[in-house]
Design a protein around this motif. Structure first.
Motif, PDB file in Angstrom:
ATOM      1  N   ASP A 183      52.985  45.999  18.201  1.00 33.79           N
ATOM      2  CA  ASP A 183      53.152  44.585  17.872  1.00 33.79           C
ATOM      3  C   ASP A 183      51.921  44.039  17.143  1.00 33.79           C
ATOM      4  O   ASP A 183      52.038  43.216  16.233  1.00 33.79           O
ATOM      5  N   ALA A 184      50.752  44.519  17.542  1.00 27.58           N
ATOM      6  CA  ALA A 184      49.527  44.098  16.866  1.00 27.58           C
ATOM      7  C   ALA A 184      49.530  44.548  15.412  1.00 27.58           C
ATOM      8  O   ALA A 184      49.139  43.790  14.505  1.00 27.58           O
ATOM      9  N   LEU A 185      49.966  45.764  15.169  1.00 28.06           N
ATOM     10  CA  LEU A 185      49.966  46.284  13.810  1.00 28.06           C
ATOM     11  C   LEU A 185      50.989  45.578  12.929  1.00 28.06           C
ATOM     12  O   LEU A 185      50.730  45.289  11.761  1.00 28.06           O
ATOM     13  N   ILE A 186      52.147  45.289  13.490  1.00 24.90           N
ATOM     14  CA  ILE A 186      53.157  44.565  12.716  1.00 24.90           C
ATOM     15  C   ILE A 186      52.674  43.154  12.392  1.00 24.90           C
ATOM     16  O   ILE A 186      52.797  42.682  11.252  1.00 24.90           O
ATOM     17  N   ALA A 187      52.091  42.462  13.386  1.00 26.77           N
ATOM     18  CA  ALA A 187      51.577  41.108  13.150  1.00 26.77           C
ATOM     19  C   ALA A 187      50.469  41.123  12.108  1.00 26.77           C
ATOM     20  O   ALA A 187      50.397  40.249  11.234  1.00 26.77           O
ATOM     21  N   ALA A 188      49.602  42.125  12.184  1.00 27.71           N
ATOM     22  CA  ALA A 188      48.545  42.247  11.177  1.00 27.71           C
ATOM     23  C   ALA A 188      49.142  42.430   9.794  1.00 27.71           C
ATOM     24  O   ALA A 188      48.649  41.869   8.804  1.00 27.71           O
ATOM     25  N   GLY A 189      50.205  43.193   9.703  1.00 24.49           N
ATOM     26  CA  GLY A 189      50.861  43.383   8.423  1.00 24.49           C
ATOM     27  C   GLY A 189      51.494  42.123   7.876  1.00 24.49           C
ATOM     28  O   GLY A 189      51.661  41.973   6.662  1.00 24.49           O
ATOM     29  N   HIS A 190      51.855  41.212   8.759  1.00 24.48           N
ATOM     30  CA  HIS A 190      52.379  39.917   8.316  1.00 24.48           C
ATOM     31  C   HIS A 190      51.281  39.022   7.746  1.00 24.48           C
ATOM     32  O   HIS A 190      51.580  37.984   7.154  1.00 24.48           O
ATOM     33  N   GLY A 191      50.007  39.400   7.968  1.00 23.49           N
ATOM     34  CA  GLY A 191      48.904  38.645   7.379  1.00 23.49           C
ATOM     35  C   GLY A 191      48.305  37.585   8.267  1.00 23.49           C
ATOM     36  O   GLY A 191      47.632  36.687   7.768  1.00 23.49           O
ATOM     37  N   VAL A 192      48.513  37.669   9.595  1.00 25.54           N
ATOM     38  CA  VAL A 192      47.956  36.642  10.481  1.00 25.54           C
ATOM     39  C   VAL A 192      46.433  36.692  10.455  1.00 25.54           C
ATOM     40  O   VAL A 192      45.830  37.723  10.135  1.00 25.54           O
ATOM     41  N   ASP A 193      45.832  35.582  10.807  1.00 27.18           N
ATOM     42  CA  ASP A 193      44.376  35.474  10.812  1.00 27.18           C
ATOM     43  C   ASP A 193      43.764  35.953  12.122  1.00 27.18           C
ATOM     44  O   ASP A 193      42.606  36.387  12.147  1.00 27.18           O
ATOM     45  N   CYS A 194      44.499  35.842  13.212  1.00 30.25           N
ATOM     46  CA  CYS A 194      43.980  36.285  14.498  1.00 30.25           C
ATOM     47  C   CYS A 194      45.106  36.613  15.459  1.00 30.25           C
ATOM     48  O   CYS A 194      46.238  36.138  15.306  1.00 30.25           O
ATOM     49  N   LEU A 195      44.766  37.454  16.443  1.00 32.39           N
ATOM     50  CA  LEU A 195      45.686  37.875  17.484  1.00 32.39           C
ATOM     51  C   LEU A 195      45.096  37.479  18.831  1.00 32.39           C
ATOM     52  O   LEU A 195      43.933  37.769  19.113  1.00 32.39           O
ATOM     53  N   ILE A 196      45.883  36.834  19.663  1.00 29.84           N
ATOM     54  CA  ILE A 196      45.475  36.441  21.005  1.00 29.84           C
ATOM     55  C   ILE A 196      46.095  37.447  21.968  1.00 29.84           C
ATOM     56  O   ILE A 196      47.312  37.636  21.976  1.00 29.84           O
ATOM     57  N   THR A 197      45.268  38.095  22.786  1.00 25.85           N
ATOM     58  CA  THR A 197      45.752  39.222  23.569  1.00 25.85           C
ATOM     59  C   THR A 197      45.073  39.322  24.927  1.00 25.85           C
ATOM     60  O   THR A 197      43.889  39.029  25.072  1.00 25.85           O
ATOM     61  N   ASN A 198      45.860  39.757  25.919  1.00 23.80           N
ATOM     62  CA  ASN A 198      45.308  40.073  27.235  1.00 23.80           C
ATOM     63  C   ASN A 198      44.549  41.392  27.221  1.00 23.80           C
ATOM     64  O   ASN A 198      43.759  41.661  28.128  1.00 23.80           O
ATOM     65  N   ARG A 199      44.818  42.222  26.215  1.00 23.80           N
ATOM     66  CA  ARG A 199      44.244  43.566  26.130  1.00 23.80           C
ATOM     67  C   ARG A 199      43.445  43.715  24.827  1.00 23.80           C
ATOM     68  O   ARG A 199      43.825  44.479  23.938  1.00 23.80           O
ATOM     69  N   PRO A 200      42.357  42.974  24.721  1.00 25.21           N
ATOM     70  CA  PRO A 200      41.624  42.989  23.448  1.00 25.21           C
ATOM     71  C   PRO A 200      41.087  44.363  23.080  1.00 25.21           C
ATOM     72  O   PRO A 200      41.027  44.710  21.897  1.00 25.21           O
ATOM     73  N   ASP A 201      40.718  45.165  24.066  1.00 21.80           N
ATOM     74  CA  ASP A 201      40.198  46.501  23.776  1.00 21.80           C
ATOM     75  C   ASP A 201      41.278  47.397  23.191  1.00 21.80           C
ATOM     76  O   ASP A 201      41.039  48.142  22.226  1.00 21.80           O
ATOM     77  N   VAL A 202      42.488  47.313  23.726  1.00 15.50           N
ATOM     78  CA  VAL A 202      43.599  48.126  23.226  1.00 15.50           C
ATOM     79  C   VAL A 202      43.989  47.707  21.818  1.00 15.50           C
ATOM     80  O   VAL A 202      44.194  48.534  20.923  1.00 15.50           O
ATOM     81  N   VAL A 203      44.084  46.398  21.599  1.00  8.00           N
ATOM     82  CA  VAL A 203      44.485  45.887  20.281  1.00  8.00           C
ATOM     83  C   VAL A 203      43.433  46.217  19.240  1.00  8.00           C
ATOM     84  O   VAL A 203      43.755  46.652  18.124  1.00  8.00           O
TER      85      VAL A 203
END
Length: 295
Positions: A263-283
Motif C-alpha cells: 500500500d505504501a508503494l502504490i500510494a507513493a506511485g500516486h505522488g503523495v507527499d507523505c505517508l502516515i503509518t503505525n509502522r514507519p520502519d516497515v514503510v
C-alpha cells in the motif's frame, strides 16, 4: 521481522507494484515522488500509542515527524489521547470502576494522570502515563522532531482549536523557527478554518477526501488534504497538488494509515507527499528497497 526477511518480502513486491503503479499522471522524477514518512501516534506498532515512549521510539528509529491526537479533560487540560474514551488504552475500568462510560471529558487531569497507559501494550511499558499536551510538546522539542497535531472531536470540546493554539504559543511552537515543524489537522473543516483565521502563519490540514470540486475552497485555509489511502487516485492527488494553499505553495497530500509495504508503494506511485503509518520502519524500508531498485 528480521531484516533479511523484510528485504526479501519487499523485493517480492516489486514486480507486483511495478504493474500497479500508474504510468502517467504521477510525477516522473523518482526523487520527487518519494514521500515523507510520519509516525502515527508515535511509533505506535512498537510502543503504546500517543505516549512519550512512542515518540521516543520514533526518534530512535530516526523519524523526524510524529503525529498525535488531542482531547480535553473535565477541568480543561489538553491531553494526548486518540479516543474520546479512556477504556481502550488505559486501566481506567480498574481504577475507576463506577465511572462508565469513562469519557475523557468526565475526568480531571489529575485523575487521568493516575492511569496506566502502557500496560495494555506490553509489560515493559506498564506505568506509562497519558501525557498532557504540554508534556508531549516538551518531549518532541527535546527530540528535535516535527509535529502533525490532530484536534480530535472538536464538537465535544467547544473552543479547543483556540486553546490548542494558546498551548502551542506558551510552549514556543508558534514562532518562526517552528513553522516548518508544525501542522495542525482535524476531520472537522470548520475547526481548521478557525485555526487558520486565528493564526494564519500556522500550516493546517483537513483529514478526509473532499470532492475535487471542493478542493479549491479547502485550499483557502488548508495546506494539506489528508485522505485515507484507499481513497487515493492519481487524478485526485494531482488535482490537489495543482492548487496553491494559503501560504502560496502547492497543496500537499498525506495518506493515512498506510502500514503494508504494498500500500505504501502504490500510494507513493500516486505522488503523495507523505505517508502516515503505525509502522514507519516497515514503510521506510519498503520505499527504500523500491526506489533504489529503479533505473
Amino acid at each position: 521481522m528480521h531484516a533479511r526477511a523484510v528485504a526479501a518480502s519487499a523485493s517480492a513486491l516489486l514486480g507486483l507494484v511495478a504493474l500497479l503503479l500508474p504510468t502517467s499522471g504521477a510525477r516522473a522524477d523518482h526523487e520527487a515522488v518519494r514521500p515523507a514518512v510520519i509516525a502515527h501516534r508515535g511509533a505506535s506498532a512498537l510502543a503504546p500509542e500517543n505516549t512519550l515512549a512512542a515518540v521516543d521510539r520514533a526518534h530512535r528509529l530516526g523519524f523526524t515527524w510524529v503525529e498525535n491526537d488531542v482531547q480535553r479533560t473535565r477541568d480543561g487540560v489538553l491531553v494526548v489521547l486518540h479516543d474520546a474514551g479512556l477504556a481502550r488504552t488505559t486501566d481506567v475500568e480498574r481504577v475507576f470502576p463506577g465511572r462508565s462510560p469513562w469519557r475523557v471529558r468526565d475526568f480531571t487531569a489529575a485523575e487521568i494522570a493516575r492511569l496506566d497507559a502502557g500496560g495494555w501494550f506490553g509489560r515493559r511499558f506498564a506505568g506509562a502515563r497519558v501525557p498532557t499536551l504540554r508534556q508531549y510538546l516538551a518531549r518532541v522539542e527535546r527530540n528535535r522532531q516535527s509535529l502533525l497535531l490532530e484536534i480530535k472531536n472538536p464538537r465535544l470540546y467547544p473552543g479547543i482549536g483556540g486553546q490548542v493554539l494558546d498551548e502551542l504559543d506558551r510552549a514556543g511552537w508558534l514562532d518562526r523557527r517552528h513553522r516548518s515543524r508544525l501542522v495542525i489537522q482535524s476531520f472537522d473543516a470548520p475547526t481548521i478554518r478557525t485555526v487558520h483565521r486565528l493564526r494564519p502563519a500556522v500550516r493546517t490540514a483537513v483529514l478526509g477526501a473532499p470532492t475535487v470540486a471542493e478542493l479549491r475552497e479547502y485550499a483557502r485555509f488548508a495546506d494539506q488534504i489528508n485522505p485515507r489511502y484507499t481513497k487515493l487516485t492519481v487524478g485526485y492527488v494531482a488535482a490537489a497538488q495543482r492548487l496553491r494553499g494559503p501560504h502560496g505553495r502547492p497543496v500537499e497530500v498525506c495518506a493515512w494509515t498506510v502500514d503494508r509495504p504494498v500500500d505504501a508503494l502504490i500510494a507513493a506511485g500516486h505522488g503523495v507527499d507523505c505517508l502516515i503509518t503505525n509502522r514507519p520502519d516497515v514503510v521506510r524500508r519498503a520505499l527504500s528497497v523500491f526506489w533504489t531498485s529503479l533505473p
